[in-house]
Design an enzyme around this catalytic site. Structure first.
Site, PDB file in Angstrom:
ATOM      1  N   ILE A  11      41.475 -27.811  19.231  1.00  0.00           N
ATOM      2  CA  ILE A  11      40.855 -27.530  17.928  1.00  0.00           C
ATOM      3  C   ILE A  11      40.192 -26.149  17.957  1.00  0.00           C
ATOM      4  O   ILE A  11      40.343 -25.356  17.020  1.00  0.00           O
ATOM      5  CB  ILE A  11      39.825 -28.636  17.578  1.00  0.00           C
ATOM      6  CG1 ILE A  11      40.527 -29.998  17.484  1.00  0.00           C
ATOM      7  CG2 ILE A  11      39.092 -28.313  16.279  1.00  0.00           C
ATOM      8  CD1 ILE A  11      39.586 -31.193  17.445  1.00  0.00           C
ATOM      9  N   ASN A  50      34.601 -23.808  29.973  1.00  0.00           N
ATOM     10  CA  ASN A  50      34.694 -23.904  31.438  1.00  0.00           C
ATOM     11  C   ASN A  50      36.128 -24.140  31.897  1.00  0.00           C
ATOM     12  O   ASN A  50      36.397 -24.279  33.092  1.00  0.00           O
ATOM     13  CB  ASN A  50      33.752 -24.993  31.998  1.00  0.00           C
ATOM     14  CG  ASN A  50      34.139 -26.388  31.539  1.00  0.00           C
ATOM     15  OD1 ASN A  50      35.198 -26.597  30.940  1.00  0.00           O
ATOM     16  ND2 ASN A  50      33.286 -27.353  31.830  1.00  0.00           N
ATOM     17  N   LEU A  51      37.054 -24.207  30.955  1.00  0.00           N
ATOM     18  CA  LEU A  51      38.493 -24.370  31.199  1.00  0.00           C
ATOM     19  C   LEU A  51      38.826 -25.675  31.923  1.00  0.00           C
ATOM     20  O   LEU A  51      39.903 -25.799  32.491  1.00  0.00           O
ATOM     21  CB  LEU A  51      39.079 -23.157  31.944  1.00  0.00           C
ATOM     22  CG  LEU A  51      38.986 -21.815  31.196  1.00  0.00           C
ATOM     23  CD1 LEU A  51      39.594 -20.682  32.024  1.00  0.00           C
ATOM     24  CD2 LEU A  51      39.685 -21.875  29.831  1.00  0.00           C
ATOM     25  N   SER A  75      35.398 -36.001  25.405  1.00  0.00           N
ATOM     26  CA  SER A  75      35.594 -36.799  24.184  1.00  0.00           C
ATOM     27  C   SER A  75      36.558 -37.977  24.355  1.00  0.00           C
ATOM     28  O   SER A  75      37.219 -38.381  23.409  1.00  0.00           O
ATOM     29  CB  SER A  75      36.100 -35.893  23.057  1.00  0.00           C
ATOM     30  OG  SER A  75      37.352 -35.357  23.412  1.00  0.00           O
ATOM     31  N   ASN A 103      27.178 -33.609  30.347  1.00  0.00           N
ATOM     32  CA  ASN A 103      27.933 -32.518  29.719  1.00  0.00           C
ATOM     33  C   ASN A 103      27.598 -32.347  28.244  1.00  0.00           C
ATOM     34  O   ASN A 103      27.377 -31.238  27.775  1.00  0.00           O
ATOM     35  CB  ASN A 103      29.442 -32.775  29.819  1.00  0.00           C
ATOM     36  CG  ASN A 103      29.978 -32.367  31.159  1.00  0.00           C
ATOM     37  OD1 ASN A 103      30.281 -31.207  31.386  1.00  0.00           O
ATOM     38  ND2 ASN A 103      30.062 -33.319  32.059  1.00  0.00           N
ATOM     39  N   TYR A 163      30.359 -42.174  24.458  1.00  0.00           N
ATOM     40  CA  TYR A 163      30.792 -40.923  23.821  1.00  0.00           C
ATOM     41  C   TYR A 163      30.122 -40.774  22.447  1.00  0.00           C
ATOM     42  O   TYR A 163      29.489 -39.753  22.143  1.00  0.00           O
ATOM     43  CB  TYR A 163      32.320 -40.903  23.692  1.00  0.00           C
ATOM     44  CG  TYR A 163      32.818 -39.833  22.755  1.00  0.00           C
ATOM     45  CD1 TYR A 163      32.544 -38.485  22.999  1.00  0.00           C
ATOM     46  CD2 TYR A 163      33.553 -40.155  21.606  1.00  0.00           C
ATOM     47  CE1 TYR A 163      32.979 -37.505  22.124  1.00  0.00           C
ATOM     48  CE2 TYR A 163      33.995 -39.175  20.737  1.00  0.00           C
ATOM     49  CZ  TYR A 163      33.696 -37.853  21.000  1.00  0.00           C
ATOM     50  OH  TYR A 163      34.127 -36.877  20.134  1.00  0.00           O
ATOM     51  N   ASN A 187      40.275 -38.888  13.148  1.00  0.00           N
ATOM     52  CA  ASN A 187      41.287 -38.651  14.197  1.00  0.00           C
ATOM     53  C   ASN A 187      42.107 -37.397  13.912  1.00  0.00           C
ATOM     54  O   ASN A 187      42.857 -37.361  12.950  1.00  0.00           O
ATOM     55  CB  ASN A 187      42.205 -39.865  14.324  1.00  0.00           C
ATOM     56  CG  ASN A 187      41.494 -41.023  14.967  1.00  0.00           C
ATOM     57  OD1 ASN A 187      40.424 -41.419  14.513  1.00  0.00           O
ATOM     58  ND2 ASN A 187      42.055 -41.559  16.032  1.00  0.00           N
ATOM     59  N   GLY A 226      35.835 -50.029  23.965  1.00  0.00           N
ATOM     60  CA  GLY A 226      35.131 -49.069  23.092  1.00  0.00           C
ATOM     61  C   GLY A 226      35.833 -48.738  21.794  1.00  0.00           C
ATOM     62  O   GLY A 226      35.369 -47.887  21.034  1.00  0.00           O
TER      63      GLY A 226
HETATM   64  N1  UFG Z   1      46.242 -46.320  21.019  1.00  0.00           N
HETATM   65  C1  UFG Z   1      47.193 -47.178  21.552  1.00  0.00           C
HETATM   66  N2  UFG Z   1      47.903 -46.743  22.620  1.00  0.00           N
HETATM   67  C2  UFG Z   1      47.734 -45.500  23.175  1.00  0.00           C
HETATM   68  C3  UFG Z   1      46.770 -44.643  22.611  1.00  0.00           C
HETATM   69  C4  UFG Z   1      46.034 -45.092  21.538  1.00  0.00           C
HETATM   70  O1  UFG Z   1      47.370 -48.293  21.086  1.00  0.00           O
HETATM   71  O2  UFG Z   1      48.422 -45.187  24.154  1.00  0.00           O
HETATM   72  C5  UFG Z   1      45.453 -46.797  19.878  1.00  0.00           C
HETATM   73  C6  UFG Z   1      43.955 -46.864  20.208  1.00  0.00           C
HETATM   74  O3  UFG Z   1      43.633 -48.094  20.781  1.00  0.00           O
HETATM   75  C7  UFG Z   1      43.366 -46.662  18.821  1.00  0.00           C
HETATM   76  C8  UFG Z   1      44.361 -45.745  18.110  1.00  0.00           C
HETATM   77  O4  UFG Z   1      45.564 -45.848  18.842  1.00  0.00           O
HETATM   78  O5  UFG Z   1      43.354 -47.879  18.161  1.00  0.00           O
HETATM   79  C9  UFG Z   1      43.915 -44.305  18.107  1.00  0.00           C
HETATM   80  O6  UFG Z   1      43.574 -43.931  19.423  1.00  0.00           O
HETATM   81  P1  UFG Z   1      43.337 -42.427  19.865  1.00  0.00           P
HETATM   82  O7  UFG Z   1      43.092 -42.425  21.333  1.00  0.00           O
HETATM   83  O8  UFG Z   1      44.426 -41.568  19.334  1.00  0.00           O
HETATM   84  O9  UFG Z   1      42.040 -42.014  19.087  1.00  0.00           O
HETATM   85  P2  UFG Z   1      40.617 -42.733  19.076  1.00  0.00           P
HETATM   86  O10 UFG Z   1      40.568 -43.486  17.785  1.00  0.00           O
HETATM   87  O11 UFG Z   1      40.269 -43.448  20.306  1.00  0.00           O
HETATM   88  O12 UFG Z   1      39.677 -41.486  19.116  1.00  0.00           O
HETATM   89  C10 UFG Z   1      39.238 -40.919  17.996  1.00  0.00           C
HETATM   90  C11 UFG Z   1      38.686 -39.550  18.313  1.00  0.00           C
HETATM   91  C12 UFG Z   1      37.389 -39.681  18.991  1.00  0.00           C
HETATM   92  C13 UFG Z   1      36.517 -40.663  18.259  1.00  0.00           C
HETATM   93  C14 UFG Z   1      37.176 -42.010  18.161  1.00  0.00           C
HETATM   94  C15 UFG Z   1      36.316 -43.052  17.544  1.00  0.00           C
HETATM   95  O13 UFG Z   1      39.596 -38.816  19.103  1.00  0.00           O
HETATM   96  O14 UFG Z   1      36.783 -38.412  19.002  1.00  0.00           O
HETATM   97  O15 UFG Z   1      38.308 -41.798  17.407  1.00  0.00           O
HETATM   98  O16 UFG Z   1      36.598 -44.301  18.138  1.00  0.00           O
HETATM   99  F1  UFG Z   1      35.390 -40.853  18.943  1.00  0.00           F
END
Ligand code: UFG
Length: 328
Positions: free
Chosen positions: A13, A33-34, A77, A92, A141, A170, A283
């Site tokens: 982003i 910090n790469l 994140s 962090n 987080y 997302n 979570g």
């Molecule tokens: N999911 C799967 N399989 C995978 C990856 C994800 O089923 O291999 C599901 C997750 O369980 C979730 C949905 O796809 O239901 C979206 O998951 P992501 O990992 O793409 O995104 P998140 O919803 O976990 O994360 C986002 C943001 C975070 C924020 C979070 C809130 O990236 O910054 O929503 O829960 F904190």
């Protein structure tokens, strides 16, 4: 010189935000910090490698540049990682942000756009979620981001600190024409992982199908990285023209289940995608969908690119480009 500090500017982003700011005549200075970001994605301004947790690194940075404001993205994140290892999230994210804001006060830098998250809401009581919805994060987080939000709000009451806090939903999509897109290692997000599984003909793992949603899989609200970038620019310009102190949701305003995303991935890639349902990931809230009226009212912003098919299609273009590049 119109220097703008972009912490985490080497990330997915952040690098797109640097490009937008550069196009508008600012000089984005990336501080990173790469550990998660990539040197190759810093193309629109200087790169300063350093740690937010190092007061000394920040002191040198603020002595070197006279910043007109800060876009603060640098953070860990990964929800699931935060559940298993909360201490690195508080160190962090919270301590790093505290150091940064202390330095802003010391050097009289007044404006900050802070990248927060929908994870501050926890499991919503109502949907779509507006900004005054109760905040009850269900993972470290989200809690680390909420703590930083509180810190910024409280500091702004007694210091000259103006803020826009953006609660991201997302983020996906790419700016593939400028060779910018997601390159996380390891990748954990739904859209890039589903594209990878379709391309590689592997089984995509769905984390649970017993959530309180229409088809049992989690519902999320997807926003294109280009729309997200525009919100940062508008927020920054708003801060420079008036002293807004505002928390704003940034999403596409529509929700899709994991199964729906898989259906679109198959359609866009024209490939089969095999899936397997495994146990829930720790979570994950059932549903996160934004009410985006605040961004429309305050910033006159509306999503332009966040149609879900456009998001997935731009992610797919990027995936193919990046795959070829990393194999050559
Ligand atoms: N999911 C799967 N399989 C995978 C990856 C994800 O089923 O291999 C599901 C997750 O369980 C979730 C949905 O796809 O239901 C979206 O998951 P992501 O990992 O793409 O995104 P998140 O919803 O976990 O994360 C986002 C943001 C975070 C924020 C979070 C809130 O990236 O910054 O929503 O829960 F904190």
């Amino acid at each position: 010189m119109k220097y703008v500090l972009v912490t985490g500017g080497a990330g997915y982003i952040g690098s797109y935000i640097c490009k937008l700011f550069y196009d508008k005549g600012y000089i984005p200075v990336t501080f990173d910090n790469l550990s998660l970001g990539n040197k190759w994605s810093v193309k629109w301004g200087p790169l300063e490698v350093g740690e937010l947790c190092s007061e000394n690194d920040l002191q040198k940075l603020f002595e070197k540049y006279n910043f007109m404001g800060v876009i603060h993205l640098a953070a860990l994140s990964n929800v699931s990682e935060s559940v298993n290892n909360p201490s690195i999230y508080y160190k962090n994210n919270v301590i790093g942000s505290y150091n940064l804001i202390e330095k802003m006060i010391k050097f009289n830098v007044k404006n900050i756009v802070f990248s927060s998250t929908a994870a501050v809401y926890g499991n919503p009581i109502h949907s779509p979620i507006c900004e005054n919805h109760p905040t009850q994060p269900i993972n470290p987080y989200g809690d680390s981001k909420l703590t930083i939000e509180k810190l910024i709000c409280n500091y702004s009451k007694c210091h000259e600190l103006n803020f826009v806090i953006l609660r991201y939903f997302n983020v996906s999509g790419s700016d593939f024409s400028n060779n910018l897109g997601e390159a996380h290692l390891p990748e954990t997000h739904l859209i890039p992982l589903a594209l990878e599984a379709a391309h590689q003909n592997t089984i995509f793992k769905i984390y649970g199908d017993n959530y309180q949603t229409t088809d049992g899989t989690c519902i999320r609200d997807y926003i294109h990285v280009k729309d997200l970038g525009n919100v940062h620019l508008l927020s920054f310009e708003k801060l420079n023209s008036s002293k807004v102190n505002q928390i704003i949701n940034v999403g596409g305003g529509k929700g899709y289940t994991v199964y729906e995303i898989i259906k679109y991935v198959k359609k866009i890639t024209n490939l089969d995608l095999k899936t397997d349902v495994i146990k829930r990931r720790k979570g994950d809230p059932d549903i996160l969908v934004s009410d985006i009226s605040m961004s429309k009212n305050i910033l006159s912003w509306e999503p332009e690119y966040s149609d879900v098919e456009q998001v997935i299609s731009d992610s797919w273009e990027w995936y193919k480009y990046y795959k070829t590049l990393s194999q050559s």
